[in-house]
Design an enzyme around this catalytic site. Structure first.
Site, PDB file in Angstrom:
ATOM      1  CB  ALA A  67     -13.218 -20.167  26.347  1.00 41.36           C
ATOM      2  N   GLY A 110     -12.430 -15.472  28.393  1.00 39.38           N
ATOM      3  CA  GLY A 110     -13.155 -16.128  29.471  1.00 39.38           C
ATOM      4  C   GLY A 110     -12.465 -15.991  30.826  1.00 39.38           C
ATOM      5  CD  GLU A 113     -16.319 -13.429  28.829  1.00 37.98           C
ATOM      6  OE1 GLU A 113     -15.788 -14.515  28.480  1.00 37.98           O
ATOM      7  OE2 GLU A 113     -17.260 -12.916  28.207  1.00 37.98           O
TER       8      GLU A 113
HETATM    9  N1  CO8 Z   1      -6.982 -21.892  24.691  1.00 38.17           N
HETATM   10  C1  CO8 Z   1      -6.201 -22.938  24.471  1.00 38.17           C
HETATM   11  N2  CO8 Z   1      -4.877 -22.952  24.624  1.00 38.17           N
HETATM   12  C2  CO8 Z   1      -4.281 -21.802  25.023  1.00 38.17           C
HETATM   13  C3  CO8 Z   1      -5.027 -20.645  25.267  1.00 38.17           C
HETATM   14  C4  CO8 Z   1      -6.441 -20.704  25.096  1.00 38.17           C
HETATM   15  N3  CO8 Z   1      -7.255 -19.655  25.339  1.00 38.17           N
HETATM   16  N4  CO8 Z   1      -4.180 -19.664  25.644  1.00 38.17           N
HETATM   17  C5  CO8 Z   1      -2.946 -20.197  25.633  1.00 38.17           C
HETATM   18  N5  CO8 Z   1      -2.998 -21.503  25.251  1.00 38.17           N
HETATM   19  C6  CO8 Z   1      -1.886 -22.446  25.106  1.00 38.17           C
HETATM   20  C7  CO8 Z   1      -1.074 -22.161  23.858  1.00 38.17           C
HETATM   21  O1  CO8 Z   1      -1.679 -22.776  22.746  1.00 38.17           O
HETATM   22  C8  CO8 Z   1       0.264 -22.759  24.213  1.00 38.17           C
HETATM   23  O2  CO8 Z   1       0.164 -24.158  24.034  1.00 38.17           O
HETATM   24  P1  CO8 Z   1       1.407 -24.967  23.313  1.00 38.17           P
HETATM   25  O3  CO8 Z   1       2.544 -24.801  24.296  1.00 38.17           O
HETATM   26  O4  CO8 Z   1       0.882 -26.346  23.232  1.00 38.17           O
HETATM   27  O5  CO8 Z   1       1.649 -24.287  22.037  1.00 38.17           O
HETATM   28  C9  CO8 Z   1       0.369 -22.517  25.709  1.00 38.17           C
HETATM   29  O6  CO8 Z   1      -0.963 -22.252  26.168  1.00 38.17           O
HETATM   30  C10 CO8 Z   1       1.230 -21.326  26.053  1.00 38.17           C
HETATM   31  O7  CO8 Z   1       0.760 -20.204  25.323  1.00 38.17           O
HETATM   32  P2  CO8 Z   1       1.695 -19.281  24.410  1.00 38.17           P
HETATM   33  O8  CO8 Z   1       2.839 -20.084  23.884  1.00 38.17           O
HETATM   34  O9  CO8 Z   1       0.838 -18.570  23.442  1.00 38.17           O
HETATM   35  O10 CO8 Z   1       2.257 -18.285  25.557  1.00 38.17           O
HETATM   36  P3  CO8 Z   1       2.777 -16.789  25.338  1.00 38.17           P
HETATM   37  O11 CO8 Z   1       3.396 -16.401  26.638  1.00 38.17           O
HETATM   38  O12 CO8 Z   1       3.543 -16.656  24.089  1.00 38.17           O
HETATM   39  O13 CO8 Z   1       1.431 -15.922  25.123  1.00 38.17           O
HETATM   40  C11 CO8 Z   1      -0.847 -15.256  25.611  1.00 38.17           C
HETATM   41  C12 CO8 Z   1       0.478 -15.795  26.149  1.00 38.17           C
HETATM   42  C13 CO8 Z   1      -0.698 -13.814  25.119  1.00 38.17           C
HETATM   43  C14 CO8 Z   1      -1.860 -15.314  26.755  1.00 38.17           C
HETATM   44  C15 CO8 Z   1      -1.318 -16.146  24.423  1.00 38.17           C
HETATM   45  O14 CO8 Z   1      -1.282 -17.500  24.852  1.00 38.17           O
HETATM   46  C16 CO8 Z   1      -2.715 -15.870  23.958  1.00 38.17           C
HETATM   47  O15 CO8 Z   1      -2.963 -14.884  23.255  1.00 38.17           O
HETATM   48  N6  CO8 Z   1      -3.706 -16.754  24.297  1.00 38.17           N
HETATM   49  C17 CO8 Z   1      -5.043 -16.658  23.844  1.00 38.17           C
HETATM   50  C18 CO8 Z   1      -5.785 -15.563  24.525  1.00 38.17           C
HETATM   51  C19 CO8 Z   1      -7.190 -15.474  23.979  1.00 38.17           C
HETATM   52  O16 CO8 Z   1      -7.432 -15.192  22.823  1.00 38.17           O
HETATM   53  N7  CO8 Z   1      -8.204 -15.722  24.848  1.00 38.17           N
HETATM   54  C20 CO8 Z   1      -9.579 -15.620  24.486  1.00 38.17           C
HETATM   55  C21 CO8 Z   1     -10.085 -16.957  24.123  1.00 38.17           C
HETATM   56  S1  CO8 Z   1     -11.731 -16.869  23.466  1.00 38.17           S
HETATM   57  C22 CO8 Z   1     -12.677 -16.798  24.850  1.00 38.17           C
HETATM   58  O17 CO8 Z   1     -12.226 -16.825  25.952  1.00 38.17           O
HETATM   59  C23 CO8 Z   1     -14.133 -16.766  24.615  1.00 38.17           C
HETATM   60  C24 CO8 Z   1     -14.854 -16.782  25.932  1.00 38.17           C
HETATM   61  C25 CO8 Z   1     -16.189 -17.349  25.741  1.00 38.17           C
HETATM   62  C26 CO8 Z   1     -16.739 -17.709  27.080  1.00 38.17           C
HETATM   63  C27 CO8 Z   1     -18.108 -18.234  26.923  1.00 38.17           C
HETATM   64  C28 CO8 Z   1     -18.673 -18.591  28.262  1.00 38.17           C
HETATM   65  C29 CO8 Z   1     -20.119 -18.973  28.193  1.00 38.17           C
END
Ligand code: CO8
Length: 261
Positions: A67, A110, A113
């Protein structure tokens, strides 16, 4: 077809639709507008007689990284409750046509999911599944705790949800979270998913949709109710032309045609 900002909808084969999540700057983070587009596209395809099955994919780097954290960061309980935050995520479960997730790269939070909401998951060797919400001070909210527990059991689900560890494609296959790990090269998993969708789309569509419904019932009903539901739908198949054609073709030693032909 509608013009979308965050997804691409294509028809790579006559009865197969392909939806590609397309928000590369945020690794396909599932912001609300993206999810609304996805729901709209899926609802249109579900209603389209020219489509028998759908493939859902992301990019090589990310199926979806969760998400949108930016969108969630400053939210308060009262507005998530009042505005039914992310309730739109429930719509996928109501669709009748099979959806195959073709997962490469990150399927986190998400994103994991969303893959679990699909009917079949194929993974590329690069796929990484995880529920990292615990690292953000929260928990899965898109069904991960429930669907994972059904798919891979308690201990593995607890490990994923409590540690946030990423699980490799190979591990996910061993755990029964995905059907198969497919191919090596770029795009292989999508090709394979399209082939599978093509096979499904070539079958009698009432039977396909009934089959999806009965398998899903196994996750909601107890055994006695589930068996009764299956038997009822099975009886119902005798009211279809596909059953008459299918069984007659078997004895004619021909390939069954499916309706409408
Ligand atoms: N949300 C928003 N932006 C994101 C997300 C995210 N989940 N994931 C990555 N991005 C963005 C980063 O902020 C970055 O943006 P910018 O270039 O502007 O800084 C860009 O994408 C690239 O990401 P990274 O630079 O971090 O890329 P890396 O290759 O270094 O890392 C990862 C990749 C490991 C995937 C890392 O991006 C990461 O850990 N992302 C977050 C993963 C995470 O925590 N996901 C869970 C989110 S919480 C959730 O999903 C709750 C679900 C609830 C659902 C409810 C339904 C009813």
């Amino acid at each position: 077809t509608a013009n979308y900002e965050y997804i691409i909808v294509a028809q790579p084969e006559p009865r197969v639709a392909l939806i590609t999540l397309n928000r590369p700057k945020a690794l396909n983070a599932l912001c609300s507008p993206l999810f609304n587009e996805l729901n709209k596209a899926l609802a249109d395809l579900d209603a389209d007689d020219g489509v028998g099955a759908v493939v859902l994919t992301g990019s090589e780097k990310a199926f979806a990284a969760g998400a949108d954290i930016k969108e969630m960061k400053d939210k308060e309980y009262s507005d998530t409750f009042k505005n039914r935050f992310l309730e739109e995520w429930g719509a996928i479960g109501k669709l009748r046509k099979p959806i195959i997730a073709a997962v490469s790269g990150y399927a986190l939070g998400g994103g994991c999911e969303l893959a679990l909401m699909c009917d079949i998951i194929l993974a590329s060797p690069t796929a990484k599944f995880g529920q990292p919400e615990i690292n953000l001070g929260t928990i899965p909210g898109g069904g991960g705790s429930q669907r994972l527990a059904h798919a891979i059991g308690k201990s593995r689900t607890m490990e994923m949800v409590l540690t946030g560890r990423h699980v490799s494609a190979q591990e996910a296959e061993k755990w029964g979270m995905v059907s198969r790990v497919v191919g090596e090269g770029e795009g292989e998993v999508v090709k394979e998913a399209i082939e599978m969708a093509k096979t499904i789309a070539s079958k009698g569509q009432i039977a396909v949709q009934a089959a999806k419904e009965v398998v899903n019932a196994a996750y909601e009903l107890n055994l006695a109710e589930g068996l009764r539901f299956e038997r009822r739908l099975f009886h119902g198949m005798f009211a279809t032309k596909d059953q008459k054609e299918g069984m007659a073709a078997f004895f004619g030693k021909e390939k069954a045609r499916v309706y409408p032909f």
